[in-house]
Motif scaffolding. Structure first.
Motif, mmCIF file in Angstrom:
data_model
loop_
_atom_site.group_PDB
_atom_site.id
_atom_site.type_symbol
_atom_site.label_atom_id
_atom_site.label_comp_id
_atom_site.label_asym_id
_atom_site.label_seq_id
_atom_site.Cartn_x
_atom_site.Cartn_y
_atom_site.Cartn_z
ATOM 1 N N GLY A 202 0.796 -1.226 0.000
ATOM 2 C CA GLY A 202 0.000 0.000 0.000
ATOM 3 C C GLY A 202 0.822 1.266 0.000
ATOM 4 N N ALA A 203 0.158 2.359 -0.364
ATOM 5 C CA ALA A 203 0.733 3.704 -0.292
ATOM 6 C C ALA A 203 -0.392 4.667 0.050
ATOM 7 C CB ALA A 203 1.394 4.096 -1.617
ATOM 8 N N SER A 204 -0.073 5.760 0.739
ATOM 9 C CA SER A 204 -1.120 6.698 1.124
ATOM 10 C C SER A 204 -0.542 8.095 1.279
ATOM 11 C CB SER A 204 -1.775 6.275 2.446
ATOM 12 O OG SER A 204 -0.855 6.344 3.522
ATOM 13 N N SER A 205 -1.461 9.093 1.295
ATOM 14 C CA SER A 205 -1.052 10.486 1.474
ATOM 15 C C SER A 205 -2.221 11.273 2.051
ATOM 16 C CB SER A 205 -0.604 11.100 0.144
ATOM 17 O OG SER A 205 -1.682 11.111 -0.794
ATOM 18 N N GLY A 224 -10.614 19.216 11.822
ATOM 19 C CA GLY A 224 -9.293 18.651 11.633
ATOM 20 C C GLY A 224 -9.320 17.320 10.897
ATOM 21 N N VAL A 225 -8.209 16.996 10.235
ATOM 22 C CA VAL A 225 -8.044 15.733 9.520
ATOM 23 C C VAL A 225 -6.939 14.947 10.215
ATOM 24 C CG1 VAL A 225 -7.412 14.641 7.332
ATOM 25 C CG2 VAL A 225 -8.781 16.737 7.333
ATOM 26 N N GLU A 226 -7.283 13.770 10.718
ATOM 27 C CA GLU A 226 -6.335 12.958 11.494
ATOM 28 C C GLU A 226 -5.885 11.708 10.754
ATOM 29 O OE1 GLU A 226 -8.382 12.079 15.093
ATOM 30 O OE2 GLU A 226 -8.683 14.192 15.646
ATOM 31 N N VAL A 227 -6.442 11.442 9.574
ATOM 32 C CA VAL A 227 -6.127 10.208 8.844
ATOM 33 C C VAL A 227 -5.711 10.543 7.420
ATOM 34 C CG1 VAL A 227 -7.708 8.811 10.209
ATOM 35 C CG2 VAL A 227 -8.549 9.937 8.144
ATOM 36 N N ASP A 228 -5.014 9.612 6.782
ATOM 37 C CA ASP A 228 -4.676 9.787 5.373
ATOM 38 C C ASP A 228 -5.950 9.731 4.539
ATOM 39 O OD1 ASP A 228 -2.058 10.113 5.966
ATOM 40 O OD2 ASP A 228 -1.386 8.178 5.182
ATOM 41 N N THR A 229 -5.979 10.541 3.487
ATOM 42 C CA THR A 229 -7.202 10.719 2.709
ATOM 43 C C THR A 229 -7.066 10.265 1.250
ATOM 44 O OG1 THR A 229 -6.494 13.037 2.536
ATOM 45 C CG2 THR A 229 -8.234 12.535 4.118
ATOM 46 N N LEU A 231 -5.543 6.619 -0.567
ATOM 47 C CA LEU A 231 -4.878 5.339 -0.332
ATOM 48 C C LEU A 231 -4.991 4.442 -1.560
ATOM 49 C CD1 LEU A 231 -6.750 6.049 2.492
ATOM 50 C CD2 LEU A 231 -5.052 4.429 3.350
ATOM 51 N N THR A 232 -3.886 3.753 -1.854
ATOM 52 C CA THR A 232 -3.847 2.798 -2.952
ATOM 53 C C THR A 232 -3.276 1.488 -2.436
ATOM 54 O OG1 THR A 232 -3.582 4.473 -4.669
ATOM 55 C CG2 THR A 232 -2.851 2.263 -5.205
ATOM 56 N N GLY A 233 -3.911 0.385 -2.793
ATOM 57 C CA GLY A 233 -3.438 -0.929 -2.379
ATOM 58 C C GLY A 233 -3.313 -1.882 -3.549
ATOM 59 N N ILE A 234 -2.322 -2.749 -3.483
ATOM 60 C CA ILE A 234 -2.166 -3.854 -4.431
ATOM 61 C C ILE A 234 -2.468 -5.127 -3.658
ATOM 62 C CG2 ILE A 234 -0.588 -5.113 -5.941
ATOM 63 C CD1 ILE A 234 0.968 -2.486 -6.264
ATOM 64 N N LEU A 235 -3.489 -5.860 -4.094
ATOM 65 C CA LEU A 235 -3.981 -7.027 -3.370
ATOM 66 C C LEU A 235 -3.632 -8.306 -4.127
ATOM 67 C CD1 LEU A 235 -7.622 -5.744 -2.682
ATOM 68 C CD2 LEU A 235 -5.486 -5.064 -1.552
ATOM 69 N N HIS A 236 -3.026 -9.250 -3.424
ATOM 70 C CA HIS A 236 -2.684 -10.535 -4.008
ATOM 71 C C HIS A 236 -3.728 -11.560 -3.547
ATOM 72 C CE1 HIS A 236 1.386 -9.194 -5.286
ATOM 73 N NE2 HIS A 236 1.221 -8.372 -4.268
ATOM 74 N N SER A 248 -10.126 7.708 -2.436
ATOM 75 C CA SER A 248 -9.593 9.041 -2.183
ATOM 76 C C SER A 248 -10.670 10.064 -1.855
ATOM 77 C CB SER A 248 -8.816 9.529 -3.414
ATOM 78 O OG SER A 248 -8.239 10.788 -3.180
ATOM 79 N N PHE A 249 -10.356 10.918 -0.865
ATOM 80 C CA PHE A 249 -11.110 12.144 -0.601
ATOM 81 C C PHE A 249 -10.372 13.360 -1.178
ATOM 82 C CE2 PHE A 249 -13.060 10.489 3.669
ATOM 83 C CZ PHE A 249 -14.103 9.897 2.976
ATOM 84 N N ASP A 250 -9.324 13.130 -1.980
ATOM 85 C CA ASP A 250 -8.450 14.218 -2.413
ATOM 86 C C ASP A 250 -8.580 14.568 -3.886
ATOM 87 O OD1 ASP A 250 -7.470 14.489 0.107
ATOM 88 O OD2 ASP A 250 -5.657 13.310 -0.217
ATOM 89 N N GLY A 251 -9.515 13.955 -4.596
ATOM 90 C CA GLY A 251 -9.733 14.290 -5.990
ATOM 91 C C GLY A 251 -11.017 15.083 -6.144
ATOM 92 N N VAL A 252 -11.565 15.049 -7.334
ATOM 93 C CA VAL A 252 -12.838 15.714 -7.611
ATOM 94 C C VAL A 252 -13.838 14.715 -8.163
ATOM 95 C CG1 VAL A 252 -14.006 17.507 -8.957
ATOM 96 C CG2 VAL A 252 -11.746 17.957 -7.970
ATOM 97 N N ALA A 253 -13.428 13.976 -9.188
ATOM 98 C CA ALA A 253 -14.329 13.010 -9.824
ATOM 99 C C ALA A 253 -13.499 12.067 -10.679
ATOM 100 C CB ALA A 253 -15.376 13.724 -10.680
ATOM 101 N N SER A 254 -14.130 11.002 -11.176
ATOM 102 C CA SER A 254 -13.455 10.039 -12.037
ATOM 103 C C SER A 254 -14.426 9.496 -13.062
ATOM 104 C CB SER A 254 -12.888 8.891 -11.198
ATOM 105 O OG SER A 254 -12.388 7.856 -12.029
ATOM 106 N N GLN A 255 -13.921 9.221 -14.259
ATOM 107 C CA GLN A 255 -14.717 8.550 -15.278
ATOM 108 C C GLN A 255 -14.331 7.084 -15.434
ATOM 109 O OE1 GLN A 255 -14.520 11.069 -18.883
ATOM 110 N NE2 GLN A 255 -16.695 11.468 -18.558
ATOM 111 N N SER A 256 -13.401 6.611 -14.627
ATOM 112 C CA SER A 256 -13.005 5.205 -14.683
ATOM 113 C C SER A 256 -14.148 4.325 -14.178
ATOM 114 C CB SER A 256 -11.769 4.966 -13.820
ATOM 115 O OG SER A 256 -10.670 5.709 -14.298
ATOM 116 N N PRO A 257 -14.327 3.132 -14.748
ATOM 117 C CA PRO A 257 -15.349 2.221 -14.215
ATOM 118 C C PRO A 257 -15.071 1.933 -12.746
ATOM 119 C CG PRO A 257 -14.491 1.419 -16.314
ATOM 120 C CD PRO A 257 -13.605 2.551 -15.902
#
Length: 366
Positions: A202-205, A224-229, A231-236, A248-257
């Motif tokens: 995983g990775a987060s910011s 206040g924000v106390e947690v990372d907003t 996050l990306t994970g690679i699951l096996h 993510s709470f850090d973008g605006v929108a997505s057109q990806s399925p």
């Protein structure tokens, strides 16, 4: 004709926004009776009870002890999930809760261990994966229509819940964040489709340390924000497939399925797993493009609470074991993001049975 199915007494703890959806579903069936409700806001509990025939507003400890309550429906905020579940289990009640099962993996383990010792059952949302959207896709995977699954991706991007929620504080505290809030829908769907996960990277910011509430009586208030907003994970997955998940709470929108699943013979696009239905698309090797699959599995026209009804009937499709495994996946993403190391999982879960295509009248009647 067989004997009539006994009515199950339900006690609801927590009467926030999501309770309305559950109550609407439960009101449509005669299989349950909401016997008692409890909330920290006593007036809110009284208002809810007044709208439900045969229901009383009581203190939580009275609800747990009430002999008319067979199953406790735990709709509190995530930070309270474990305490409420443990109190209900100690009173000998079955428990079905909103996701996540607990705010921490240790809390989830306590719940499952206590339930096993007490001989009671634990169920947990999300039950959206039991609708025709995810279940039709799962049927396609199980039938081999995409061949051996090799990969999947899941993505949910938003600007944050403070844009619409009048009291969004808990989304930005321990037990909150986009992964714990929205991840259960996507991760539970991926486990339904591809089986349990054995390891995670995983990775987060965090884009900023405060947020401004945009609506309601507290509009303009900074929290206040106390947690990372982000996050990306690679699951096996144990079956060999690899999934990539971004919340993510850090973008605006997505057109990806919302979710794509790829196999050596075809690919699937799934609808939003936060909803019960939606169109499933299949692209087969050698085919002429994307084709819509007619619903072939799942509870038709389902709504929140269908998993509770399945749980009451003895089903394990929205189980505590599934919720605990999904919570460990999310916990492992956060651990890996902090350490930079791949994290193996200790829990696993058996994929629950596929939901046959079940008309609304049938699942409401039971």
């Amino acid at each position: 004709m067989g004997s009539a199915r006994p009515v199950t007494g339900i006690g609801i703890v927590g009467l926030g926004v999501i309770s309305a959806a559950y109550l609407q579903t439960l009101a449509g069936t005669d299989r349950v009776q909401v016997s008692a409700v409890a909330d920290l806001d006593v007036e809110r509990a009284r208002t809810a009870a007044d709208r439900i025939p045969g229901c009383r507003a009581v203190a939580p400890e009275q609800l747990f002890a009430d002999p008319a309550v067979d199953t406790v429906l735990n709709l509190t905020i995530p930070a309270a999930h474990a305490d409420v579940a443990l109190a209900a289990i100690a009173a000998g009640k079955d428990v079905y809760g909103e996701k996540p099962l607990a705010a921490t993996l240790a809390g989830a383990a306590q719940i499952m261990d206590a339930a096993a010792a007490a001989g009671v059952r634990v169920g947990c949302a999300p039950d959206t994966v039991l609708g025709t959207g995810v279940q039709t896709a799962r049927a396609a995977v199980d039938e081999g229509r995409i061949g051996r699954p090799v990969a999947a991706s899941a993505m949910w991007i938003s600007a944050g819940h403070e844009a619409w929620h009048p009291h969004p504080d808990f989304y930005y505290r321990s037990g909150g964040g986009p992964l714990l809030d929205m991840g259960p829908y996507y991760l539970t769907a991926l486990v339904q489709l591809l089986g349990p996960v054995s390891a995670v990277s995983g990775a987060s910011s965090r884009s900023r340390d405060s947020r401004v509430i945009a609506s309601g009586p507290r509009a303009g208030e900074r929290i206040g924000v106390e947690v990372d907003t982000h996050l990306t994970g690679i699951l096996h997955h144990t079956g060999g497939a690899i999934s990539t998940v971004t919340m993510s709470f850090d973008g605006v929108a997505s057109q990806s399925p919302p979710i794509e699943v790829h196999g050596i013979e075809g690919s699937l696009v799934l609808p939003d797993p936060n909803l019960f239905g939606g169109e499933v698309l299949l692209h087969r090797r050698g085919g002429e493009g994307w084709e819509a699959l007619p619903p072939s599995a799942g509870f038709v026209d389902a709504s929140r609470g269908v998993g509770l009804l399945d749980f009451i009937d003895g089903g394990q499709r929205a189980s505590g074991a599934m919720a605990r495994h999904v919570l460990e996946i999310m916990d492992a993403v956060a651990q890996s993001a902090a350490s930079g190391a791949r994290v193996p999982l200790r829990t696993s879960v058996t994929r629950p049975p596929l939901v046959p295509l079940t008309p609304a009248a049938a699942w409401r009647r039971g």
